[in-house]
Enzyme design. Structure first.
Site, PDB file in Angstrom:
ATOM      1  N   GLY A 159     -33.379 -46.951  -1.314  1.00  0.00           N
ATOM      2  CA  GLY A 159     -32.993 -45.547  -1.432  1.00  0.00           C
ATOM      3  C   GLY A 159     -33.317 -45.107  -2.855  1.00  0.00           C
ATOM      4  CG  ASP A 200     -38.213 -42.207  -1.017  1.00  0.00           C
ATOM      5  OD1 ASP A 200     -38.060 -41.809   0.151  1.00  0.00           O
ATOM      6  OD2 ASP A 200     -37.629 -43.194  -1.485  1.00  0.00           O
TER       7      ASP A 200
HETATM    8  O1  MRU Z   1     -37.593 -47.741   1.844  1.00  0.00           O
HETATM    9  P1  MRU Z   1     -36.300 -47.111   1.477  1.00  0.00           P
HETATM   10  O2  MRU Z   1     -35.164 -47.502   2.381  1.00  0.00           O
HETATM   11  O3  MRU Z   1     -35.961 -47.290   0.022  1.00  0.00           O
HETATM   12  O4  MRU Z   1     -36.543 -45.562   1.699  1.00  0.00           O
HETATM   13  C1  MRU Z   1     -35.493 -44.657   1.460  1.00  0.00           C
HETATM   14  C2  MRU Z   1     -35.782 -43.286   1.909  1.00  0.00           C
HETATM   15  O5  MRU Z   1     -36.869 -42.966   2.325  1.00  0.00           O
HETATM   16  C3  MRU Z   1     -34.681 -42.282   1.724  1.00  0.00           C
HETATM   17  O6  MRU Z   1     -34.741 -41.303   2.714  1.00  0.00           O
HETATM   18  C4  MRU Z   1     -34.833 -41.625   0.354  1.00  0.00           C
HETATM   19  O7  MRU Z   1     -34.899 -42.592  -0.652  1.00  0.00           O
HETATM   20  C5  MRU Z   1     -33.759 -40.674   0.048  1.00  0.00           C
HETATM   21  S1  MRU Z   1     -32.287 -41.486  -0.354  1.00  0.00           S
HETATM   22  C6  MRU Z   1     -31.129 -40.416  -0.941  1.00  0.00           C
END
Ligand code: MRU
Length: 348
Positions: A52, A241
């Site tokens: 995240g 992200d």
């Molecule tokens: O691969 P991840 O689990 O790190 O991806 C996370 C996401 O795509 C979330 O939607 C994003 O980081 C927003 S979190 C507030």
């Protein structure tokens, strides 16, 4: 409503270590892991023990602080060199979420500015990383308050991946908006897309929502179009992200297809993200989409579900163009449609 319910804290600094919820163990076990080296934190980010965008930003900042705090350097120059080396290693963990680079750069900048003593640099980097963790929760609560008004009593809201407390230090971004709507007395139901291949929806979002007493329904990713076409979704809200200066939203793989379907079925598609997720220096064609291991696609829970030798592509993120976005909720206010044109006025 469970106002006093213990809220999840995903990343923290505790007695000279970085303590984080091990998200690879969820939903079966809620366990914490402690790290006493920046290399350990980097490995945790890579393996998605912590994931995240805001959570990895703060974890990486704490990783840099760990490097400073544990260093045996005897002078400023040597300590700064060690800090730069840790920063370089942490930068290589994941390429897409801009919060990672923002978190690292912020602590490195503080280290460079402080001095001249080694102990002064150590203390200020640790203090900065701890401050960032507190600011993250506050930003999410502000963001939630700005976004809560978008949700009406009785709304059914779809979300992709996990943009909740687990993706941040606490409270969440997309789920923060849903939390804030509930705190304002509205009943909001959530549709959770499972989010193959790493299953952040079924493993993490469903865990968080069930635990906190929200009404939620888990669906497979392939059911999104049907749920929308049969009128069972009022709004979509997702995290991000990275949001580039031309208004493109980089988020977990699958977000783009949800946005396209939302447009087709006239379902407003909202994004929730703090200021640290915006990258005003770059446009969408300059961003690296992380390609993750083949195994995430060909295995489920360690068991192979595809024949040996089949070629696999595993992009972990996609980009949603600004014309599909009804608005972006930030901790500085709401960016209305057309988001690319309105962006600078709110966060520039
Ligand atoms: O691969 P991840 O689990 O790190 O991806 C996370 C996401 O795509 C979330 O939607 C994003 O980081 C927003 S979190 C507030």
């Amino acid at each position: 409503m469970r106002e006093n319910f213990f809220s999840l804290r995903t990343v923290m600094w505790e007695e000279g270590t970085v303590k984080m919820i091990d998200q690879t163990a969820l939903p079966q076990r809620l366990v914490y892991k402690s790290y006493d080296s920046w290399e350990g934190v980097a490995d945790a980010i890579r393996r998605m023990v912590v994931r995240g965008a805001p959570a990895i930003g703060v974890a990486a900042a704490m990783g840099v602080a760990l490097a400073a705090d544990r260093s045996h350097a005897e002078d400023r120059d040597q300590l700064l060199k060690e800090i730069e080396r840790a920063a370089e290693g942490l930068r290589k963990t994941r390429p897409t979420a801009v919060n990672l680079f923002w978190g690292i750069d912020r602590v490195v900048a503080v280290a460079r500015k402080s001095g001249p003593t080694v102990s002064g640099i150590r203390d200020s980097t640790v203090a900065e990383a701890k401050k960032m963790a507190e600011e993250d929760v506050e930003a999410n609560k502000r963001l939630g308050a700005f976004g809560a008004g978008l949700l009406e009593d009785g709304d059914v809201v779809m979300t992709q991946c996990n943009a909740g407390a687990l993706a941040t230090v606490g409270y969440g971004t997309a789920l923060g908006v849903i939390r804030a709507a509930r705190e304002a007395g509205r009943c909001v139901k959530v549709i959770v897309n499972e989010t193959r291949p790493a299953l952040q929806g079924s493993r993490l979002t469903a865990f968080e929502l069930v635990r906190d007493g929200f009404h939620c329904t888990l669906i497979s990713d392939t059911a999104v179009g049907y749920m929308m076409s049969s009128g069972r979704v009022d709004k979509v809200i997702v995290g991000a992200d990275r949001i580039t200066r031309d208004g493109y939203v980089f988020n977990k793989i699958g977000t783009y297809q949800v946005a396209v379907l939302a447009e087709r079925h006239a379902v407003p598609f909202y994004v929730a993200a703090p200021r640290s997720t915006f990258d005003l220096e770059r446009t969408h064609d300059q961003i690296v989409i992380e390609e993750r291991a083949y195994d995430e696609v060909v295995r489920v829970k360690g068991r192979r579900i595809a024949p040996k030798g089949v070629p696999v592509a595993n992009p972990a993120f996609d980009k949603t163009p600004p014309d599909l976005v009804a608005g972006i909720v930030t901790d500085l206010g709401l960016i209305p449609r057309p988001v690319a044109e309105s962006l600078q006025a709110t966060i520039g």
